[in-house]
Design a protein around this motif. Sequence first.
Motif, PDB file in Angstrom:
ATOM      1  N   ASP A 250       1.605   1.782 -10.488  1.00 28.42           N
ATOM      2  CA  ASP A 250       1.919   2.726  -9.415  1.00 28.42           C
ATOM      3  C   ASP A 250       2.731   2.056  -8.308  1.00 28.42           C
ATOM      4  OD1 ASP A 250       0.883   5.096 -10.392  1.00 28.42           O
ATOM      5  OD2 ASP A 250      -1.090   4.826  -9.492  1.00 28.42           O
ATOM      6  N   LYS A 251       2.378   0.803  -7.976  1.00 26.08           N
ATOM      7  CA  LYS A 251       3.149   0.073  -6.964  1.00 26.08           C
ATOM      8  C   LYS A 251       4.600  -0.105  -7.411  1.00 26.08           C
ATOM      9  CE  LYS A 251      -0.580  -2.674  -4.840  1.00 26.08           C
ATOM     10  NZ  LYS A 251      -1.113  -4.037  -4.635  1.00 26.08           N
ATOM     11  N   LEU A 252       4.783  -0.451  -8.679  1.00 27.43           N
ATOM     12  CA  LEU A 252       6.126  -0.664  -9.210  1.00 27.43           C
ATOM     13  C   LEU A 252       6.934   0.630  -9.170  1.00 27.43           C
ATOM     14  CD1 LEU A 252       8.054  -2.668 -10.712  1.00 27.43           C
ATOM     15  CD2 LEU A 252       7.140  -1.714 -12.839  1.00 27.43           C
ATOM     16  N   ILE A 253       6.349   1.721  -9.649  1.00 33.28           N
ATOM     17  CA  ILE A 253       7.050   3.004  -9.659  1.00 33.28           C
ATOM     18  C   ILE A 253       7.301   3.487  -8.232  1.00 33.28           C
ATOM     19  CG2 ILE A 253       6.832   5.446 -10.291  1.00 33.28           C
ATOM     20  CD1 ILE A 253       5.340   4.495 -12.830  1.00 33.28           C
ATOM     21  N   GLY A 254       6.315   3.305  -7.357  1.00 32.89           N
ATOM     22  CA  GLY A 254       6.488   3.702  -5.962  1.00 32.89           C
ATOM     23  C   GLY A 254       7.594   2.933  -5.273  1.00 32.89           C
ATOM     24  N   ALA A 255       7.694   1.633  -5.566  1.00 35.52           N
ATOM     25  CA  ALA A 255       8.753   0.807  -4.973  1.00 35.52           C
ATOM     26  C   ALA A 255      10.126   1.305  -5.395  1.00 35.52           C
ATOM     27  CB  ALA A 255       8.569  -0.647  -5.384  1.00 35.52           C
ATOM     28  N   GLU A 256      10.262   1.653  -6.673  1.00 41.14           N
ATOM     29  CA  GLU A 256      11.556   2.134  -7.164  1.00 41.14           C
ATOM     30  C   GLU A 256      11.895   3.506  -6.588  1.00 41.14           C
ATOM     31  OE1 GLU A 256      13.732   0.254  -9.107  1.00 41.14           O
ATOM     32  OE2 GLU A 256      12.252  -1.209  -8.420  1.00 41.14           O
ATOM     33  N   LEU A 257      10.887   4.368  -6.453  1.00 45.77           N
ATOM     34  CA  LEU A 257      11.144   5.698  -5.876  1.00 45.77           C
ATOM     35  C   LEU A 257      11.599   5.575  -4.421  1.00 45.77           C
ATOM     36  CD1 LEU A 257       9.157   8.930  -6.367  1.00 45.77           C
ATOM     37  CD2 LEU A 257       9.675   8.193  -4.051  1.00 45.77           C
ATOM     38  N   LEU A 258      10.980   4.668  -3.667  1.00 45.32           N
ATOM     39  CA  LEU A 258      11.335   4.513  -2.256  1.00 45.32           C
ATOM     40  C   LEU A 258      12.733   3.931  -2.078  1.00 45.32           C
ATOM     41  CD1 LEU A 258       7.911   3.261  -0.857  1.00 45.32           C
ATOM     42  CD2 LEU A 258       9.036   5.433  -0.331  1.00 45.32           C
ATOM     43  N   LYS A 259      13.216   3.202  -3.083  1.00 43.69           N
ATOM     44  CA  LYS A 259      14.580   2.657  -3.032  1.00 43.69           C
ATOM     45  C   LYS A 259      15.618   3.660  -3.520  1.00 43.69           C
ATOM     46  CE  LYS A 259      13.591  -1.065  -5.463  1.00 43.69           C
ATOM     47  NZ  LYS A 259      13.734  -2.364  -6.167  1.00 43.69           N
ATOM     48  N   SER A 260      15.171   4.677  -4.231  1.00 44.77           N
ATOM     49  CA  SER A 260      16.088   5.607  -4.887  1.00 44.77           C
ATOM     50  C   SER A 260      16.750   6.551  -3.878  1.00 44.77           C
ATOM     51  CB  SER A 260      15.337   6.423  -5.938  1.00 44.77           C
ATOM     52  OG  SER A 260      16.153   7.439  -6.478  1.00 44.77           O
ATOM     53  N   THR A 261      17.992   6.878  -4.154  1.00 44.41           N
ATOM     54  CA  THR A 261      18.711   7.867  -3.346  1.00 44.41           C
ATOM     55  C   THR A 261      18.977   9.141  -4.135  1.00 44.41           C
ATOM     56  OG1 THR A 261      20.840   6.887  -3.991  1.00 44.41           O
ATOM     57  CG2 THR A 261      19.831   6.090  -1.953  1.00 44.41           C
TER      58      THR A 261
ATOM     59  N   ASP B 173       0.811  -1.223   0.000  1.00 42.18           N
ATOM     60  CA  ASP B 173       0.000   0.000   0.000  1.00 42.18           C
ATOM     61  C   ASP B 173       0.840   1.268   0.000  1.00 42.18           C
ATOM     62  OD1 ASP B 173      -2.361  -1.420  -0.088  1.00 42.18           O
ATOM     63  OD2 ASP B 173      -2.774  -1.256   2.057  1.00 42.18           O
ATOM     64  N   GLU B 174       1.950   1.259   0.719  1.00 44.30           N
ATOM     65  CA  GLU B 174       2.812   2.448   0.748  1.00 44.30           C
ATOM     66  C   GLU B 174       3.376   2.721  -0.638  1.00 44.30           C
ATOM     67  OE1 GLU B 174       5.675   3.726   4.093  1.00 44.30           O
ATOM     68  OE2 GLU B 174       7.004   2.806   2.596  1.00 44.30           O
ATOM     69  N   GLU B 175       3.821   1.671  -1.312  1.00 44.14           N
ATOM     70  CA  GLU B 175       4.345   1.828  -2.667  1.00 44.14           C
ATOM     71  C   GLU B 175       3.271   2.349  -3.606  1.00 44.14           C
ATOM     72  OE1 GLU B 175       7.438  -1.956  -2.228  1.00 44.14           O
ATOM     73  OE2 GLU B 175       5.744  -2.060  -3.595  1.00 44.14           O
ATOM     74  N   LEU B 176       2.063   1.821  -3.474  1.00 46.84           N
ATOM     75  CA  LEU B 176       0.949   2.270  -4.310  1.00 46.84           C
ATOM     76  C   LEU B 176       0.672   3.749  -4.115  1.00 46.84           C
ATOM     77  CD1 LEU B 176      -1.558   1.993  -6.120  1.00 46.84           C
ATOM     78  CD2 LEU B 176      -2.783   1.049  -4.149  1.00 46.84           C
ATOM     79  N   ALA B 177       0.596   4.186  -2.870  1.00 46.77           N
ATOM     80  CA  ALA B 177       0.289   5.587  -2.581  1.00 46.77           C
ATOM     81  C   ALA B 177       1.399   6.517  -3.072  1.00 46.77           C
ATOM     82  CB  ALA B 177       0.066   5.769  -1.076  1.00 46.77           C
ATOM     83  N   VAL B 178       2.650   6.134  -2.829  1.00 49.53           N
ATOM     84  CA  VAL B 178       3.784   6.956  -3.269  1.00 49.53           C
ATOM     85  C   VAL B 178       3.844   7.004  -4.790  1.00 49.53           C
ATOM     86  CG1 VAL B 178       6.307   7.066  -3.347  1.00 49.53           C
ATOM     87  CG2 VAL B 178       5.145   6.652  -1.174  1.00 49.53           C
TER      88      VAL B 178
END
Length: 282
Positions: A190-201, A55-60
């Motif tokens: 959205d989940k996929l893109i959110g997951a990558e954004l949360l891993k990004s530095t 859900d966090e990845e989806l929202a982000v």
Amino acid sequence: MIKEFQIHKVADFGAKEFLKPDSLAIEEPLEIAVKLGSSGEKNSVSVTMRTPENDEELAVGFLFTEGIIYSKTNLKEPVSSQMEDNKITINFAPDFNPDLQKLKRNFYTTSSCGVCGKESIEAIKQVCRIPIEKLAEPVKINTIFSLPEKLRDQQKTFESTGGIHASALFDLDGNLLDLREDVGRHNALDKLIGAELLKSTESDFSLKNRIVLLSGRASFELIQKCAMAGVPIICAIGAPSSLAVETAENFGITLVGFLKNGNANIYCGADKIDFKNTSNEN
């Protein structure tokens, strides 16, 4: 996530009937809210029907593809709070105060809203910050052909239910980097893109030098989301819509449809693909 049901199975035009268990993908609503870091003000911005997972990845991802956030630096730690199962709040950094009026989607239009394609594409261009970059060298067609099987091998929920969408991320050599599933094709992306954004530095997040594979058809909205992330190549197992092709062409994105069994339709951006089939070389 799946749920088991006991069903009455009918087969062979009614010649056979029996009880059996069946697995279905779970679908539940998720209310997405945001909390401003400066004032602590909380605003509900969207409700979507999704499979309860990531859900966090989806929202982000949703906030990123809507042009509200641009990088992980826009978010506070912890990124989210989820007080109830179907409600999540994304916490913004103290110095980040975006215009939440954007979330009314006045600047985005879908293929079902009745406006022309030109207006839809121009609306995205007004908020898209990431240009689609040229590749150092084209991607081999054999690499493109290899993607669906790699997706199927990892798409476990679809194998159980037959009723869920997937979005997968590959590098330009065809290595699977990440995968997300959901009952909604836009939620999976959205989940996929959110997951990558949360891993990004990186201060400015993008998915340049990446390939996205969609398990179904390619709609305008999915092309829009990929354009916001700077994805240069989008492949789909199914068909694109006309507006999806026009959008991809306008952004310089390579769009591949009907990718299965060694066949593909290249709708635009063929310059990013090397059509020499290396398996046939002497």
